[in-house]
Motif scaffolding. Sequence first.
Motif, PDB file in Angstrom:
ATOM      1  N   LEU A 133      47.581  47.167  41.151  1.00  0.00           N
ATOM      2  CA  LEU A 133      46.171  46.828  41.380  1.00  0.00           C
ATOM      3  C   LEU A 133      45.486  47.767  42.375  1.00  0.00           C
ATOM      4  N   ALA A 134      46.086  48.935  42.608  1.00  0.00           N
ATOM      5  CA  ALA A 134      45.464  49.866  43.547  1.00  0.00           C
ATOM      6  C   ALA A 134      44.342  50.617  42.833  1.00  0.00           C
ATOM      7  N   ARG A 135      43.649  51.452  43.598  1.00  0.00           N
ATOM      8  CA  ARG A 135      42.645  52.309  42.973  1.00  0.00           C
ATOM      9  C   ARG A 135      43.347  53.316  42.073  1.00  0.00           C
ATOM     10  N   GLY A 136      42.602  54.025  41.267  1.00  0.00           N
ATOM     11  CA  GLY A 136      43.157  55.107  40.467  1.00  0.00           C
ATOM     12  C   GLY A 136      43.941  54.600  39.275  1.00  0.00           C
ATOM     13  N   VAL A 137      45.155  55.154  39.100  1.00  0.00           N
ATOM     14  CA  VAL A 137      45.960  54.863  37.921  1.00  0.00           C
ATOM     15  C   VAL A 137      46.223  53.367  37.751  1.00  0.00           C
ATOM     16  N   ASP A 138      46.625  52.694  38.841  1.00  0.00           N
ATOM     17  CA  ASP A 138      46.950  51.270  38.749  1.00  0.00           C
ATOM     18  C   ASP A 138      45.801  50.479  38.150  1.00  0.00           C
ATOM     19  N   GLY A 139      44.643  50.650  38.779  1.00  0.00           N
ATOM     20  CA  GLY A 139      43.471  49.897  38.347  1.00  0.00           C
ATOM     21  C   GLY A 139      43.120  50.189  36.899  1.00  0.00           C
ATOM     22  N   ALA A 140      43.204  51.477  36.522  1.00  0.00           N
ATOM     23  CA  ALA A 140      42.841  51.860  35.157  1.00  0.00           C
ATOM     24  C   ALA A 140      43.794  51.230  34.144  1.00  0.00           C
ATOM     25  N   ALA A 141      45.091  51.198  34.488  1.00  0.00           N
ATOM     26  CA  ALA A 141      46.074  50.607  33.582  1.00  0.00           C
ATOM     27  C   ALA A 141      45.793  49.111  33.404  1.00  0.00           C
ATOM     28  N   HIS A 142      45.532  48.435  34.540  1.00  0.00           N
ATOM     29  CA  HIS A 142      45.210  47.006  34.462  1.00  0.00           C
ATOM     30  C   HIS A 142      43.966  46.784  33.614  1.00  0.00           C
ATOM     31  N   ARG A 143      42.980  47.651  33.826  1.00  0.00           N
ATOM     32  CA  ARG A 143      41.722  47.530  33.089  1.00  0.00           C
ATOM     33  C   ARG A 143      41.977  47.645  31.583  1.00  0.00           C
ATOM     34  N   GLY A 144      42.865  48.586  31.225  1.00  0.00           N
ATOM     35  CA  GLY A 144      43.202  48.754  29.810  1.00  0.00           C
ATOM     36  C   GLY A 144      43.819  47.483  29.254  1.00  0.00           C
ATOM     37  N   VAL A 145      44.682  46.858  30.042  1.00  0.00           N
ATOM     38  CA  VAL A 145      45.346  45.625  29.615  1.00  0.00           C
ATOM     39  C   VAL A 145      44.310  44.528  29.384  1.00  0.00           C
ATOM     40  N   VAL A 146      43.401  44.410  30.354  1.00  0.00           N
ATOM     41  CA  VAL A 146      42.373  43.378  30.247  1.00  0.00           C
ATOM     42  C   VAL A 146      41.490  43.652  29.029  1.00  0.00           C
ATOM     43  N   ASP A 147      41.141  44.928  28.839  1.00  0.00           N
ATOM     44  CA  ASP A 147      40.293  45.279  27.699  1.00  0.00           C
ATOM     45  C   ASP A 147      40.969  44.951  26.370  1.00  0.00           C
ATOM     46  N   ALA A 148      42.288  45.022  26.361  1.00  0.00           N
ATOM     47  CA  ALA A 148      43.012  44.726  25.124  1.00  0.00           C
ATOM     48  C   ALA A 148      43.405  43.248  25.065  1.00  0.00           C
ATOM     49  N   HIS A 149      42.986  42.478  26.065  1.00  0.00           N
ATOM     50  CA  HIS A 149      43.311  41.059  26.136  1.00  0.00           C
ATOM     51  C   HIS A 149      44.813  40.837  26.150  1.00  0.00           C
ATOM     52  N   GLY A 150      45.527  41.753  26.800  1.00  0.00           N
ATOM     53  CA  GLY A 150      46.978  41.633  26.862  1.00  0.00           C
ATOM     54  C   GLY A 150      47.394  40.971  28.155  1.00  0.00           C
ATOM     55  N   SER A 151      48.711  40.833  28.327  1.00  0.00           N
ATOM     56  CA  SER A 151      49.204  40.169  29.507  1.00  0.00           C
ATOM     57  C   SER A 151      49.683  41.212  30.513  1.00  0.00           C
ATOM     58  N   GLY A 152      49.255  41.064  31.755  1.00  0.00           N
ATOM     59  CA  GLY A 152      49.627  42.043  32.771  1.00  0.00           C
ATOM     60  C   GLY A 152      49.923  41.388  34.094  1.00  0.00           C
ATOM     61  N   VAL A 153      50.727  42.076  34.910  1.00  0.00           N
ATOM     62  CA  VAL A 153      51.075  41.546  36.219  1.00  0.00           C
ATOM     63  C   VAL A 153      50.693  42.574  37.278  1.00  0.00           C
ATOM     64  N   ALA A 154      50.016  42.094  38.321  1.00  0.00           N
ATOM     65  CA  ALA A 154      49.702  42.960  39.445  1.00  0.00           C
ATOM     66  C   ALA A 154      50.544  42.525  40.630  1.00  0.00           C
ATOM     67  N   VAL A 155      51.253  43.471  41.236  1.00  0.00           N
ATOM     68  CA  VAL A 155      52.059  43.157  42.409  1.00  0.00           C
ATOM     69  C   VAL A 155      51.312  43.695  43.623  1.00  0.00           C
ATOM     70  N   LEU A 156      50.964  42.784  44.540  1.00  0.00           N
ATOM     71  CA  LEU A 156      50.134  43.171  45.674  1.00  0.00           C
ATOM     72  C   LEU A 156      50.944  43.542  46.905  1.00  0.00           C
ATOM     73  N   GLY A 157      50.317  44.292  47.778  1.00  0.00           N
ATOM     74  CA  GLY A 157      50.937  44.630  49.071  1.00  0.00           C
ATOM     75  C   GLY A 157      50.291  43.828  50.178  1.00  0.00           C
ATOM     76  N   CYS A 158      49.645  42.716  49.815  1.00  0.00           N
ATOM     77  CA  CYS A 158      48.989  41.861  50.796  1.00  0.00           C
ATOM     78  C   CYS A 158      49.106  40.419  50.304  1.00  0.00           C
ATOM     79  N   GLY A 159      48.419  39.495  50.980  1.00  0.00           N
ATOM     80  CA  GLY A 159      48.510  38.103  50.576  1.00  0.00           C
ATOM     81  C   GLY A 159      47.892  37.867  49.211  1.00  0.00           C
ATOM     82  N   PRO A 160      48.291  36.761  48.537  1.00  0.00           N
ATOM     83  CA  PRO A 160      47.786  36.508  47.186  1.00  0.00           C
ATOM     84  C   PRO A 160      46.294  36.179  47.177  1.00  0.00           C
TER      85      PRO A 160
END
Lengths: 339, 489
Positions: A133-160
């Motif tokens: 879920l970081a800027r750049g590649v991470d965010g773009a990959a997640h965005r692609g998943v959301v755009d395709a209505h697929g299932s994705g997991v974001a692992v954070l480096g901070c609180g939920p």
Amino acid sequence: MNARLQLAYVGMHPDRRAELEQRYGSAEEVLEAIRKGRIEVPDRARRAGMVPAVERLEQLTAAGVTIGFREELPGHLAELPDAPDLLFVRGAIPSEPGVAVVGSRRATSYGASLAHRYGMALAHAGWPVVSGLARGVDGAAHRGVVDAHGSGVAVLGCGPDVWYPREHEELGRALIANNGAVVTEYPPGTPPNGWRFPPRNRIISGLCRIVVVVEAAKTGGALITARRALAQGRDVFAVPGDIDRPTSEGCNRVIRDGALPVLDPEDLIEAVSLVLGPSHGSVPVDGVPVDDAQVDDVVGRTIDELAVERPVSEVLARVARLEALGLVRREGGRIVKGR
Amino acid sequence: MFASVTSVALVGVEPRPVRVEVHIGAPKDRFALVGLPDTAVREAKDRVRSAIVQSGFQFPNRTVTVNLAPADIPKAGSAYDLPIALGVLAAAGSVPPTVGSIVALGELALDGTVRAARGGLGAGVVARDTGLPCVLAVQSAAEAQRVPGAEVRAVRSLSEAVAVALGTTPGAPIRPAVDSKASSVVDLSEVRGQAVGRRALEVAAAGRHPLLLWGPPGSGKTMLAVRMAGILPRLGEEERLEVAQVWDAAGRSGRAEMPPFRSPHHSATMPAIIGGGSGVPVPGEISLAHKGVLFLDELGEFPINILNGLRQPLEAGWVVVARKGVSVRFPSDFQLVAATNPCPCGYAGDRLRPCSCSVPAIDRYRRRLSGPLLDRFDLRVSIPRPPRGDLLGPAGEPSRAVAGRVEAAWAMQSERGSPNGRLGRGELDRLEWTPNARRLLETAIERFALTGRGFDRIRRVARTIADLLGVGPVDEPHVAEALSFRGEW
């Protein structure tokens, strides 16, 4: 159980916690040692660890956050020697191993668009896509998943409950809404301190069988993830780039060290199928029924090219309609599938 | 011991008659100049003295007081040399006082030669309004002759000016200013391929919509932009005079039937582009582009304050330039075309060269342009690098043919009121749409997350596309095409 949850709230570095637990034998003992002051932690952290677990559970329930103890996590993550003792989870972690798409936070537009396409293709094929879920590649990959209505997991480096970077809040919520999850081993309220990110990378690769490095410089978190992934017995794929471009140096080096080079999204899907077996089928795309031929007619071409056969105003209108339906978009003049 | 001659001052582009009054008093060698003159006017004293002596007249050895009335209009430049000299000669009794019944304008050389000065066209207007003949340098006379009904005389020297004013000679022959017909201008037929760019140019011109072209270096943005003037309808008599007035105020000449095309460099200053300057304000590039095209290449390189300065003129069609004590209004009804790279390195989205910019860098680059000015660009069109085959393709449609369609669209809009590029939200709400067009608009609002302004842009452009086809209510294909020009960026 209670002590494990309380200990998580102390918010120590995962490596330190693991070491202490080994030394003292159990989470209860570690917590007790902290209470007695035998283990030195900041006052605030100690107080955080002393709040009764019941109270914590109430808070978590109210915030819509669930806890996954190690033994409840998917096997491919739980079996790792450095698996987290528990994860704070918003949404639901897919049970089958997924594919991680990682890369530089300072991605070029090329890297970002590639990450987006990979994210979409993997989601379409039905595999969970994991990233940070970081800027750049991470965010773009997640965005692609959301755009395709697929299932994705974001692992954070901070609180939920902390969104970092803040502009990715909407993206994170979209992941949760689409049968995905946002997970972290840090308790609610934990700020995104720099040192918290490298340890979370082991969870990204832990949730996957394959890690795809899209774009990475010589130094950076993505390479840490790749290294961890190899240590965990995961397969590492990387996208080759110009040897002179610093933004691709990391990728090229992992390829030299044995990572599988991957090309376009189709190539990636093929390679992933070899490791994970055939895909689980595709996720349906919503939208209005449009003759597939209409889309196929224009994909891969430019409007100027299409305008040789028909009036340009007609071509423009046609492409705009497909864009409005979310079926195609223009990239550097060329029409490509997807939003 | 008193005489007066009429001359001209420009307030903005507006010519105003100025009376040059000369009084000769007590025997004392003193030459005073009053009535809000600038430095160049003050220097007239030395030029006039020398020119009078060199022309064989005597300069009065007395107190000479020159007043330029009305005193509240600032006067600039060397154009008052000639009327001052004629006034001095008449007041001194060296020539009959009837020399004063003319409109005179011109700079004097030290040897008495008359040189052209800013405001020749204005002198023609004043001559017409006052019914007096105007006496000017040969070059200025050609300008003044553009004014129908003005009696114009050309002179080469101070003594010839005296003779003409007294009616003893008709003056020097005037070579009439010829408006060049068309052509050193580049034609659209020279552009091969570029179907999208050509179409965007046509739609922008047809609705007077500001147009933003973006794409990698060498993709043809500039090549297209410089052809914009050629597809605008030719200027009519009245418009040509309007343009001539602005150019005259800037001290320039040389116009054509072709609408002007101005392309200031991004290093130009605020006064150079918007108008101004110290002392008497002069028109800037946006006014020189009046009735024509203002092209801003490398839009992102222009300073923000200049870009913001374009907003008001874009909406109003004129600009107010205020300087200490004066505030003038210059016409600036121009067609705006701008070009920009998609990112700092220029190659984002290019199919041959990789872009080496990071996403934040691209973000920053684009954010510089965003905001109020970017909002004004109704059409934002990506011009990708053309495929090699296009360069060898057949020639395109000539500019003249496109201009015909643009003219017809203009006619439809002037019947309705204002050009589509200037339609406000209220007027847009009153436009007629077919049900299908409405449906697509609704889908688009949702899918493209259009803002209010974005929605207005789409509607304006859709109306223009319908105008190009000469149809009444806006239909779905027009909206669809308009959507293709919304150019995310």
